[in-house]
Scaffold this active site. Structure first.
Site, PDB file in Angstrom:
ATOM      1  N   TYR A 112       0.782  -1.353   0.050  1.00 52.97           N
ATOM      2  CA  TYR A 112      -0.054   0.019  -0.070  1.00 52.97           C
ATOM      3  C   TYR A 112       0.797   1.285   0.096  1.00 52.97           C
ATOM      4  O   TYR A 112       1.653   1.458   0.732  1.00 52.97           O
ATOM      5  CB  TYR A 112      -0.855   0.108   1.302  1.00 52.97           C
ATOM      6  CG  TYR A 112      -1.703   1.353   1.209  1.00 52.97           C
ATOM      7  CD1 TYR A 112      -3.119   1.181   0.805  1.00 52.97           C
ATOM      8  CD2 TYR A 112      -1.090   2.490   1.908  1.00 52.97           C
ATOM      9  CE1 TYR A 112      -3.724   2.511   0.913  1.00 52.97           C
ATOM     10  CE2 TYR A 112      -2.158   3.501   1.847  1.00 52.97           C
ATOM     11  CZ  TYR A 112      -3.274   3.470   1.722  1.00 52.97           C
ATOM     12  OH  TYR A 112      -4.182   4.727   1.655  1.00 52.97           O
ATOM     13  N   GLU A 200      -3.469   7.709  -4.024  1.00 50.09           N
ATOM     14  CA  GLU A 200      -3.484   6.072  -3.231  1.00 50.09           C
ATOM     15  C   GLU A 200      -3.068   5.146  -4.448  1.00 50.09           C
ATOM     16  O   GLU A 200      -3.864   5.036  -5.348  1.00 50.09           O
ATOM     17  CB  GLU A 200      -4.761   5.933  -2.623  1.00 50.09           C
ATOM     18  CG  GLU A 200      -4.517   4.664  -1.855  1.00 50.09           C
ATOM     19  CD  GLU A 200      -6.202   4.345  -1.353  1.00 50.09           C
ATOM     20  OE1 GLU A 200      -6.127   4.298  -0.127  1.00 50.09           O
ATOM     21  OE2 GLU A 200      -6.815   3.856  -2.116  1.00 50.09           O
TER      22      GLU A 200
END
Ligand code: GDP
Ligand code: MN
Length: 402
Positions: A112, A200
């Site tokens: 992530y 993101e």
């Protein structure tokens, strides 16, 4: 403002961050055509992905790996023909009108990576975790120690040493560290250049080793961006990416009329002037057991036309069981609000209880206007103060509930 994944991938690609190639399609035929071209060009694995402004697509069945044009066709047919219901959409789900057909990749591990504005620290922050692919909120809740952060200096930007440190802590080794750090540096510049409030990449992935990349390749296979609406005036390229189909129609309409409107889940429509008063009004409605259906600040410069439009937007919401008008007339004149109430009553009609609390500029004139129209607006009640107004509308909406 949000954009679709395929648009976000385009931005990453432009910034030099590795992303598998793909194309956006809107029909089953186009999907199959794209698949044939890509398989024809040597791809062995494709991925079909619903393009909606919500995540959790994988688990919802709206990210599908395909090994033939027929499989792409089936996936496209399913996604374009069904609403996507995921943890992020609510039970009503979302219509899917755009798909991404992209080259699929083999994955060794998912990570992530994000940059977002940290308001408490007053700067952008890089967030990274070796537990990618899944909802970061879940990781943050269950294993907060698995999340790393680095503050980004507003003037100097992300430092290469910070990026290297995070890449190493993520468990990357050899030239993977350089690859991952390079992605972080480029993402950080991209965030600054585009006035993004969130960028993101979930997942950032590591592919298995191959001849060209002996340590595997670090790349992005999903991306999400939010941009600061107040900066869009200087981001024409981003403005063109706006997809009205993904927005709440009432919010779009409100924007057209310069109204600060946000749809909520409750049943009491609110028409207020000033954001602070609007927040206080929502609080006091809650305090009296009610639930606001919207936040609406008509602002100080609203005209009869925009306020009438505001009433129409509120009354078009089928959930609304009562309306509270709370105006403190400063620059906004109470008589304009009163005239808008009369106009809205004529055009749409208040078939739900309407509680009006007016104070300030031209309030006498406003009261006279409303008094004269009382017969045309039988559901209207006047309230003395804010407390009285909130308790009246909460009671009325509660009583009107089936
Ligand atoms: P999201 O569920 O909406 O966040 O959609 P993602 O694009 O992140 O995809 C969800 C999951 O599908 C990823 O975490 C991967 O595990 C898997 N996935 C997506 N694309 C590929 C791909 O090209 N190859 C492989 N092997 N898995 C993929
Ligand atoms: Mn994802």
């Amino acid at each position: 403002m949000k954009i679709h994944e395929y648009q976000a991938r385009h931005l990453l690609d432009e910034a030099g961050i590795p992303v598998p190639p793909g194309s956006m399609v809107t029909t089953v035929g186009e999907a199959e055509e794209a698949a044939e071209t890509m398989f024809g060009g040597g791809a062995t694995l494709l991925v079909v992905k619903a393009q909606v402004h919500a995540g959790g697509r994988g688990k919802a069945g709206f990210v599908t790996l395909c090994r033939s044009p027929q499989e792409v066709r089936d996936a496209a047919e399913f996604m374009l023909g069904n609403k996507m219901v995921s943890v992020q959409t609510g039970p009503e789900g979302l219509d899917v009108t755009r798909l991404l057909v992209a080259e699929g990749v083999d994955i060794n591990k998912e990570y992530y990576l994000a940059i977002t504005t940290d308001r408490s620290r007053g700067c952008n922050t890089l967030i990274a975790s070796a537990e990618g692919g899944v909802e970061i909120e879940t990781v943050a809740h269950d294993r907060p120690e698995a999340i790393m952060t680095a503050e980004i200096d507003p003037l100097d930007g992300l430092q290469r040493s910070q990026a290297i440190e995070i890449a190493t802590a993520l468990g990357f080794a050899g030239d993977q560290i350089e690859q991952a750090a390079d992605i972080m540096m480029k993402l950080s510049s991209l965030v600054t250049r585009t006035d993004a409030s969130l960028a993101e990449i979930n997942p950032l992935i590591l592919t298995p080793a191959c001849d060209q990349h002996r340590n595997g390749r670090v790349m992005a296979i999903d991306a999400k961006f939010n941009f600061d609406d107040n900066a869009l005036f200087r981001q024409p390229e981003l403005r063109d990416m706006f997809d009205p189909a993904e927005e709440d129609p009432a919010e779009l309409k409100a924007r057209e009329f310069d109204l600060n409107f946000i749809a909520l889940d409750g049943n009491i429509g609110c028409l207020v002037n000033g954001a602070g008063l609007a927040m206080a009004t929502m609080d006091i409605i809650k305090l009296h057991g009610g639930d606001p259906a919207n936040f609406l600040d008509v602002g100080g410069t609203a005209t009869l036309e925009t306020v009438t439009e505001a009433f129409q937007i509120i009354l078009a919401d089928k959930k609304v069981r009562g309306v509270l008008v709370n105006i403190f007339g400063g620059i906004m004149r109470c008589d304009v609000i009163a005239e808008a109430i009369v106009a809205a009553a004529k055009e749409v009609g208040f078939d739900v209880p309407l509680v009006v609390r007016l104070e300030g500029t031209n309030v006498e004139e406003a009261r006279r206007i409303l008094e004269a129209a009382r017969r045309d607006i039988p559901t209207m009640q006047s309230a003395g103060d804010l407390e009285d107004a909130a308790s009246r509308v909460a009671a009325a909406a509660g009583a009107a509930c089936p």
